[in-house]
Design an enzyme around this catalytic site. Structure first.
Site, PDB file in Angstrom:
ATOM      1  N   HIS A   1       0.855  -1.187   0.000  1.00  0.00           N
ATOM      2  CA  HIS A   1       0.000   0.000   0.000  1.00  0.00           C
ATOM      3  C   HIS A   1       0.889   1.234   0.000  1.00  0.00           C
ATOM      4  CE1 HIS A   1      -3.930  -1.863   1.786  1.00  0.00           C
ATOM      5  NE2 HIS A   1      -3.315  -2.710   0.969  1.00  0.00           N
TER       6      HIS A   1
ATOM      7  N   CYS B   1      -6.414   2.038   5.674  1.00  0.00           N
ATOM      8  CA  CYS B   1      -7.050   0.783   6.057  1.00  0.00           C
ATOM      9  C   CYS B   1      -6.507   0.350   7.433  1.00  0.00           C
ATOM     10  CB  CYS B   1      -6.758  -0.275   4.997  1.00  0.00           C
ATOM     11  SG  CYS B   1      -5.030  -0.852   5.021  1.00  0.00           S
TER      12      CYS B   1
ATOM     13  N   GLU C   1       0.943   3.866   1.860  1.00  0.00           N
ATOM     14  CA  GLU C   1       1.440   4.268   3.176  1.00  0.00           C
ATOM     15  C   GLU C   1       2.595   3.389   3.642  1.00  0.00           C
ATOM     16  OE1 GLU C   1      -3.169   4.580   3.570  1.00  0.00           O
ATOM     17  OE2 GLU C   1      -1.723   3.498   2.340  1.00  0.00           O
TER      18      GLU C   1
ATOM     19  N   CYS D   1      -2.618  -0.168   7.433  1.00  0.00           N
ATOM     20  CA  CYS D   1      -1.855   1.081   7.335  1.00  0.00           C
ATOM     21  C   CYS D   1      -2.031   1.937   8.580  1.00  0.00           C
ATOM     22  CB  CYS D   1      -2.243   1.835   6.074  1.00  0.00           C
ATOM     23  SG  CYS D   1      -1.769   0.935   4.574  1.00  0.00           S
TER      24      CYS D   1
END
Length: 162
Positions: free
Chosen positions: A61, A91, A63, A94
């Site tokens: 992801h 999410c 992040e 993260c």
């Protein structure tokens, strides 16, 4: 704690996160982008955009990739003087990583009604049961961030994908 940025500074950071998201879209990845700013210097120490498809990695992801780069840049896992700006509400994975990295401030563009773990479904980064809490500013260039995602998924559907 990191200082609260002005609206102008927060929007500038979000524009840079949107540029990262556009890199993801160009690779047929979900367009989410992130930057991490070391506040004392104003320097961007981490950048990331979604790479799950091309890296075959469910943890790739925006992040997570930006956090990894920031840790390497600053030579430390604690990102105490940093601000993380991301186009979509983080999410659970993260949000947990943001807490674990001790990031003091999070800025995000649009809410994520399906997986948002900051304000929408959960409030992980502000949970008093955890050892660190994060100050949150949401909705920075939120319309632009949401539009980027809507256009991406509309295009994907027109191709019969996702």
């Amino acid at each position: 704690m990191a200082m609260t940025p002005t609206a102008e500074i927060a929007e500038n950071w979000m524009r840079q996160a949107i540029e990262e998201a556009q890199k993801a879209a160009a690779l047929d990845e979900v367009p989410i982008g992130c930057i991490i700013v070391h506040q004392p210097t104003g320097r961007i120490v981490g950048r990331g955009y979604n790479r799950r498809q091309i890296d075959h990695d469910p943890t790739a992801h925006a992040e997570i990739l930006a956090l990894r780069q920031a840790g390497l840049t600053l030579d430390h896992w604690r990102l105490l003087d940093c601000v993380l700006a991301v186009t979509l509400e983080p999410c659970p994975m993260c949000a947990g990583a943001i807490v674990n990295a001790r990031v003091p401030r999070l800025i995000y563009g649009c809410d994520d009604p399906k997986a948002g773990a900051v304000r929408t479904l959960y409030r992980m980064v502000e949970d008093a049961r955890l050892n660190h809490r994060v100050e949150v500013t949401s909705g920075i260039l939120g319309v632009q961030c949401a539009e980027l995602l809507r256009n991406f998924f509309k295009h994907q559907r027109s191709l019969g994908k996702k």
